[in-house]
Scaffold this motif. Structure first.
Motif, PDB file in Angstrom:
ATOM      1  N   ALA A  96     -15.232  -0.647   2.489  1.00  0.00           N
ATOM      2  CA  ALA A  96     -13.985   0.017   2.906  1.00  0.00           C
ATOM      3  C   ALA A  96     -13.042  -1.005   3.515  1.00  0.00           C
ATOM      4  O   ALA A  96     -13.464  -2.088   3.924  1.00  0.00           O
ATOM      5  CB  ALA A  96     -14.288   1.100   3.929  1.00  0.00           C
ATOM      6  N   ASN A  97     -11.770  -0.646   3.600  1.00  0.00           N
ATOM      7  CA  ASN A  97     -10.801  -1.482   4.304  1.00  0.00           C
ATOM      8  C   ASN A  97     -10.825  -1.126   5.785  1.00  0.00           C
ATOM      9  O   ASN A  97     -10.731   0.060   6.140  1.00  0.00           O
ATOM     10  CB  ASN A  97      -9.396  -1.235   3.741  1.00  0.00           C
ATOM     11  CG  ASN A  97      -9.186  -1.978   2.436  1.00  0.00           C
ATOM     12  OD1 ASN A  97      -9.396  -3.190   2.367  1.00  0.00           O
ATOM     13  ND2 ASN A  97      -8.798  -1.255   1.394  1.00  0.00           N
ATOM     14  N   TYR A 103     -17.594  12.821   3.305  1.00  0.00           N
ATOM     15  CA  TYR A 103     -16.759  13.594   4.234  1.00  0.00           C
ATOM     16  C   TYR A 103     -17.447  14.873   4.699  1.00  0.00           C
ATOM     17  O   TYR A 103     -17.088  15.450   5.711  1.00  0.00           O
ATOM     18  CB  TYR A 103     -15.408  13.911   3.582  1.00  0.00           C
ATOM     19  CG  TYR A 103     -15.449  15.079   2.623  1.00  0.00           C
ATOM     20  CD1 TYR A 103     -16.037  14.950   1.375  1.00  0.00           C
ATOM     21  CD2 TYR A 103     -14.935  16.322   2.983  1.00  0.00           C
ATOM     22  CE1 TYR A 103     -16.085  16.015   0.501  1.00  0.00           C
ATOM     23  CE2 TYR A 103     -14.983  17.393   2.116  1.00  0.00           C
ATOM     24  CZ  TYR A 103     -15.567  17.236   0.873  1.00  0.00           C
ATOM     25  OH  TYR A 103     -15.620  18.304   0.018  1.00  0.00           O
ATOM     26  N   PRO A 106      -5.518   2.457  -7.759  1.00  0.00           N
ATOM     27  CA  PRO A 106      -6.180   3.572  -7.065  1.00  0.00           C
ATOM     28  C   PRO A 106      -6.713   3.177  -5.688  1.00  0.00           C
ATOM     29  O   PRO A 106      -7.013   2.012  -5.430  1.00  0.00           O
ATOM     30  CB  PRO A 106      -7.353   3.942  -7.976  1.00  0.00           C
ATOM     31  CG  PRO A 106      -7.178   3.181  -9.240  1.00  0.00           C
ATOM     32  CD  PRO A 106      -6.298   2.024  -8.939  1.00  0.00           C
ATOM     33  N   PHE A 159     -19.402   7.927  -0.775  1.00  0.00           N
ATOM     34  CA  PHE A 159     -20.021   7.811  -2.100  1.00  0.00           C
ATOM     35  C   PHE A 159     -18.977   8.121  -3.166  1.00  0.00           C
ATOM     36  O   PHE A 159     -19.174   8.921  -4.051  1.00  0.00           O
ATOM     37  CB  PHE A 159     -21.230   8.756  -2.192  1.00  0.00           C
ATOM     38  CG  PHE A 159     -22.214   8.364  -3.265  1.00  0.00           C
ATOM     39  CD1 PHE A 159     -23.013   7.242  -3.119  1.00  0.00           C
ATOM     40  CD2 PHE A 159     -22.324   9.117  -4.426  1.00  0.00           C
ATOM     41  CE1 PHE A 159     -23.909   6.878  -4.118  1.00  0.00           C
ATOM     42  CE2 PHE A 159     -23.219   8.757  -5.433  1.00  0.00           C
ATOM     43  CZ  PHE A 159     -24.014   7.636  -5.273  1.00  0.00           C
ATOM     44  N   GLY A 160     -17.825   7.443  -3.037  1.00  0.00           N
ATOM     45  CA  GLY A 160     -16.765   7.593  -4.036  1.00  0.00           C
ATOM     46  C   GLY A 160     -16.813   6.411  -4.983  1.00  0.00           C
ATOM     47  O   GLY A 160     -17.890   5.909  -5.325  1.00  0.00           O
ATOM     48  N   ASN A 161     -15.655   5.925  -5.383  1.00  0.00           N
ATOM     49  CA  ASN A 161     -15.617   4.818  -6.341  1.00  0.00           C
ATOM     50  C   ASN A 161     -16.410   3.611  -5.829  1.00  0.00           C
ATOM     51  O   ASN A 161     -17.327   3.125  -6.507  1.00  0.00           O
ATOM     52  CB  ASN A 161     -14.161   4.433  -6.620  1.00  0.00           C
ATOM     53  CG  ASN A 161     -14.059   3.206  -7.498  1.00  0.00           C
ATOM     54  OD1 ASN A 161     -14.279   2.085  -7.041  1.00  0.00           O
ATOM     55  ND2 ASN A 161     -13.780   3.380  -8.776  1.00  0.00           N
ATOM     56  N   ALA A 166     -16.091   4.204   3.085  1.00  0.00           N
ATOM     57  CA  ALA A 166     -15.317   5.451   3.219  1.00  0.00           C
ATOM     58  C   ALA A 166     -13.937   5.099   3.770  1.00  0.00           C
ATOM     59  O   ALA A 166     -13.126   4.493   3.074  1.00  0.00           O
ATOM     60  CB  ALA A 166     -16.066   6.429   4.115  1.00  0.00           C
ATOM     61  N   LYS A 201       0.859  -1.185   0.000  1.00  0.00           N
ATOM     62  CA  LYS A 201       0.000   0.000   0.000  1.00  0.00           C
ATOM     63  C   LYS A 201       0.886   1.222   0.000  1.00  0.00           C
ATOM     64  O   LYS A 201       2.010   1.189   0.519  1.00  0.00           O
ATOM     65  CB  LYS A 201      -0.884   0.019   1.248  1.00  0.00           C
ATOM     66  CG  LYS A 201      -2.150   0.837   1.080  1.00  0.00           C
ATOM     67  CD  LYS A 201      -3.192   0.028   0.340  1.00  0.00           C
ATOM     68  CE  LYS A 201      -4.472   0.793   0.176  1.00  0.00           C
ATOM     69  NZ  LYS A 201      -5.515  -0.110  -0.354  1.00  0.00           N
ATOM     70  N   ASN A 244     -14.430  -6.329  -0.472  1.00  0.00           N
ATOM     71  CA  ASN A 244     -13.951  -5.330  -1.444  1.00  0.00           C
ATOM     72  C   ASN A 244     -12.871  -5.889  -2.387  1.00  0.00           C
ATOM     73  O   ASN A 244     -12.148  -5.138  -3.035  1.00  0.00           O
ATOM     74  CB  ASN A 244     -13.494  -4.051  -0.732  1.00  0.00           C
ATOM     75  CG  ASN A 244     -12.255  -4.241   0.119  1.00  0.00           C
ATOM     76  OD1 ASN A 244     -11.360  -5.011  -0.226  1.00  0.00           O
ATOM     77  ND2 ASN A 244     -12.183  -3.523   1.225  1.00  0.00           N
TER      78      ASN A 244
HETATM   79  P1  NAD Z   1     -12.899   7.493  -2.947  1.00  0.00           P
HETATM   80  O1  NAD Z   1     -11.886   8.518  -2.648  1.00  0.00           O
HETATM   81  O2  NAD Z   1     -13.358   7.311  -4.344  1.00  0.00           O
HETATM   82  O3  NAD Z   1     -14.197   7.744  -2.034  1.00  0.00           O
HETATM   83  C1  NAD Z   1     -14.130   7.876  -0.646  1.00  0.00           C
HETATM   84  C2  NAD Z   1     -15.481   8.351  -0.141  1.00  0.00           C
HETATM   85  O4  NAD Z   1     -15.452   8.398   1.291  1.00  0.00           O
HETATM   86  C3  NAD Z   1     -15.843   9.765  -0.604  1.00  0.00           C
HETATM   87  O5  NAD Z   1     -17.220   9.847  -0.862  1.00  0.00           O
HETATM   88  C4  NAD Z   1     -15.481  10.615   0.626  1.00  0.00           C
HETATM   89  O6  NAD Z   1     -16.199  11.840   0.676  1.00  0.00           O
HETATM   90  C5  NAD Z   1     -15.884   9.678   1.728  1.00  0.00           C
HETATM   91  N1  NAD Z   1     -15.285  10.038   3.020  1.00  0.00           N
HETATM   92  C6  NAD Z   1     -14.013  10.415   3.264  1.00  0.00           C
HETATM   93  N2  NAD Z   1     -13.851  10.682   4.565  1.00  0.00           N
HETATM   94  C7  NAD Z   1     -15.036  10.438   5.156  1.00  0.00           C
HETATM   95  C8  NAD Z   1     -15.517  10.542   6.494  1.00  0.00           C
HETATM   96  N3  NAD Z   1     -14.705  10.925   7.478  1.00  0.00           N
HETATM   97  N4  NAD Z   1     -16.801  10.219   6.740  1.00  0.00           N
HETATM   98  C9  NAD Z   1     -17.618   9.837   5.751  1.00  0.00           C
HETATM   99  N5  NAD Z   1     -17.237   9.722   4.467  1.00  0.00           N
HETATM  100  C10 NAD Z   1     -15.968  10.030   4.187  1.00  0.00           C
HETATM  101  O7  NAD Z   1     -12.308   6.127  -2.350  1.00  0.00           O
HETATM  102  P2  NAD Z   1     -12.702   4.627  -2.757  1.00  0.00           P
HETATM  103  O8  NAD Z   1     -11.751   4.168  -3.775  1.00  0.00           O
HETATM  104  O9  NAD Z   1     -14.156   4.537  -3.008  1.00  0.00           O
HETATM  105  O10 NAD Z   1     -12.320   3.858  -1.403  1.00  0.00           O
HETATM  106  C11 NAD Z   1     -13.231   3.763  -0.309  1.00  0.00           C
HETATM  107  C12 NAD Z   1     -12.801   2.615   0.594  1.00  0.00           C
HETATM  108  O11 NAD Z   1     -12.766   1.403  -0.169  1.00  0.00           O
HETATM  109  C13 NAD Z   1     -11.402   2.756   1.199  1.00  0.00           C
HETATM  110  O12 NAD Z   1     -11.386   2.145   2.464  1.00  0.00           O
HETATM  111  C14 NAD Z   1     -10.536   1.935   0.241  1.00  0.00           C
HETATM  112  O13 NAD Z   1      -9.340   1.480   0.840  1.00  0.00           O
HETATM  113  C15 NAD Z   1     -11.481   0.800  -0.071  1.00  0.00           C
HETATM  114  N6  NAD Z   1     -11.190   0.083  -1.316  1.00  0.00           N
HETATM  115  C16 NAD Z   1     -11.148   0.723  -2.514  1.00  0.00           C
HETATM  116  C17 NAD Z   1     -10.905  -0.018  -3.667  1.00  0.00           C
HETATM  117  C18 NAD Z   1     -10.917   0.614  -5.044  1.00  0.00           C
HETATM  118  O14 NAD Z   1     -10.863  -0.131  -6.030  1.00  0.00           O
HETATM  119  N7  NAD Z   1     -11.024   1.936  -5.178  1.00  0.00           N
HETATM  120  C19 NAD Z   1     -10.668  -1.398  -3.590  1.00  0.00           C
HETATM  121  C20 NAD Z   1     -10.725  -2.025  -2.350  1.00  0.00           C
HETATM  122  C21 NAD Z   1     -10.996  -1.269  -1.216  1.00  0.00           C
END
Ligand code: NAD
Length: 441
Positions: free
Chosen positions: A341-342, A268, A166, A244-246, A319, A127, A367
């Motif tokens: 999330a992780n 956030y 990402p 509400f991200g990826n 998140a 990571k 995930n």
């Molecule tokens: P992202 O940046 O696309 O989205 C993150 C979301 O979390 C956003 O909507 C952000 O506003 C919100 N957020 C941030 N801080 C916050 C808070 N304090 N309270 C509430 N919401 C909050 O990230 P992502 O890629 O969607 O990743 C989200 C989780 O999924 C992480 O834990 C990441 O490690 C895990 N993950 C992602 C992937 C991937 O392919 N992107 C794969 C496996 C695990």
């Protein structure tokens, strides 16, 4: 794409309500280690292997200067943790967030080792991250930050050695900058072969169809398997999503397609609810325009406490880590928590949920769709192939369902909780590799 509004609009009702701020977070690495210890005991992992896995192999910390748009210089701190590579090259995301710490990245890197081993994907765990808030930077600053970080990592990443992807705060564009910098600085002799130094790229730069939606899609495959086992009808059920991200937005869109209704969601900046359902496609458009779910007109603002207490069948944390403590676990009124999330759940909170009969589908399974399609992308690059979307989606579905059922059977046979079962499967694969190879010299 990255630059989001940072000014607070007129005080929203969500912000106006009095609410205790969430407590300071625990140490993710210690928590992941605790989960490792628990699973190690459950499967009788040898002490030697547990010792090797107790620390990452490599911990890199880099400091690099970047020129800002106003010509000032700023120094950034970046990390890359390479946890274990007994099963294959290191693999894991890059996070841009103001709260990135060494122990957070160590915990996330370890989780990648267990996740790849659980799926029998020939990768190890890694990571990376940079401690800064990407929302406060222009696209050109983000590009320079990414390129300097990649330059600072130099040959410590590579297509057969350590392959980033990402994570929070980064996306396909970020990966293309990493790839391009790596190709021009380290791997210039065989440019095309170097494309697979990262996954999660844009399609134009050699990414895979289905990668962007893969993590959310994997979350939904777990939910459909859970529903099948529990004889639960997903059509007409409700769900809530934190983040509400990826991951969160794609999981929500895919769940809506199968007839489930999103009744509350937050990010956030704030939380919103509508018991009649929130359209995730329209909400995604709102987020693309404003940077947050806040202010979406077909909903009402709610507090974080109200969000956790909102009634729904499925709760998807998507998140950051350590968002579900004992208070949140007591408040949650759902049948299942699916960890998009992780590391979102504290162990004490998980125990409370399980006591209350709430199922928990652990992160390293829930995930894992992301790393699965990252692996497919890497294979396509390696073979100079482009797979159709249907092929990627079929392969993902088969692998997710197979791994889910394997873990469910393992848990039942050994009377383990789901998380320990998932860790246990991964640890056994790692143990088998070490016991045959031994350690050098
Ligand atoms: P992202 O940046 O696309 O989205 C993150 C979301 O979390 C956003 O909507 C952000 O506003 C919100 N957020 C941030 N801080 C916050 C808070 N304090 N309270 C509430 N919401 C909050 O990230 P992502 O890629 O969607 O990743 C989200 C989780 O999924 C992480 O834990 C990441 O490690 C895990 N993950 C992602 C992937 C991937 O392919 N992107 C794969 C496996 C695990």
């Amino acid at each position: 794409m990255f630059r989001m509004s940072t000014t607070t609009t007129a005080t929203s009702p969500a912000l106006a309500k009095k609410e205790e701020p969430p407590p300071a977070k625990g140490n993710l690495y210690t928590i992941v280690q605790g989960q490792l210890d628990k699973a190690s005991k459950a499967i009788n992992l040898s002490r030697e292997i547990a010792l090797i896995l107790s620390q990452p192999k490599n911990e890199l910390i880099v400091h690099f200067p970047v020129r800002m748009d106003d010509n000032s210089y700023r120094l950034f701190k970046g990390y890359r943790i390479q946890h274990n590579n007994i099963l294959g090259p290191y693999k894991g995301g890059i996070r841009y967030h103001e709260e990135v710490t060494l122990d957070e990245v160590k915990g996330l890197a370890a989780a990648m080792t267990w996740k790849c081993a659980l799926h029998d994907i020939p990768y190890g765990g890694a990571k990376g991250g940079i401690k800064f808030n990407p929302r406060l930077h222009s696209k050109s600053e983000l590009e320079r930050i990414t390129r300097r970080y990649t330059h600072a990592l130099g040959a410590n990443i590579g297509p057969e050695f350590d392959i980033p992807a990402p994570d929070v705060g980064t996306n396909a564009q970020t990966m293309v900058w990493v790839m391009d910098t790596y190709m021009n600085v380290v791997g210039f002799h065989e440019k095309n072969a170097m494309r697979r130094v990262v996954t999660g790229k844009t399609i134009a730069a050699g990414g895979s169809y289905g990668r962007e939606t893969a993590t959310g899609q994997g979350v939904v495959h777990c939910i459909t398997e859970w529903a099948k086992d529990r004889r639960f009808n997903l059509n007409g059920c409700s769900f809530t999503v934190q983040g509400f991200g990826n991951v969160g937005s794609h999981a929500a869109k895919i769940l809506a397609k199968i007839g489930a209704s999103m009744v509350a969601v937050g990010d956030y900046k704030g939380y919103i609810a509508n018991p009649e359902g929130i359209n995730p496609h329209k909400l995604a458009e709102h987020v693309a325009q404003t940077g947050s779910v806040e202010g979406y007109k077909h909903s009402r603002p709610i507090t974080r406490d109200e969000f956790f207490a909102a009634e729904s069948d499925i709760f998807i944390p998507a998140a950051l880590e350590l968002e579900i403590g004992e208070k949140e676990a007591k408040a949650l009124r759902c049948k299942v928590v699916v960890e998009g999330a992780n590391g979102p759940t504290y162990p004490e909170a998980e125990a409370l949920l399980l006591d209350r009969g709430v199922d928990v589908i652990p992160d390293i399974l829930a995930n894992s769709g992301g790393v699965t399609v990252s692996y497919f992308e890497w294979l396509q690059n390696k073979r100079s192939e482009r797979w159709e979307l249907e092929e990627v989606e079929d392969k993902l579905e088969r692998r997710m369902k197979r791994t889910y059922q394997h873990a469910a059977d393992f848990a039942q046979e050994r009377k383990l909780d789901f998380r320990s079962a998932c860790y246990g499967i991964g640890l056994q694969r790692i143990e088998a590799a070490y016991s045959e190879r031994g350690i050098f010299p």
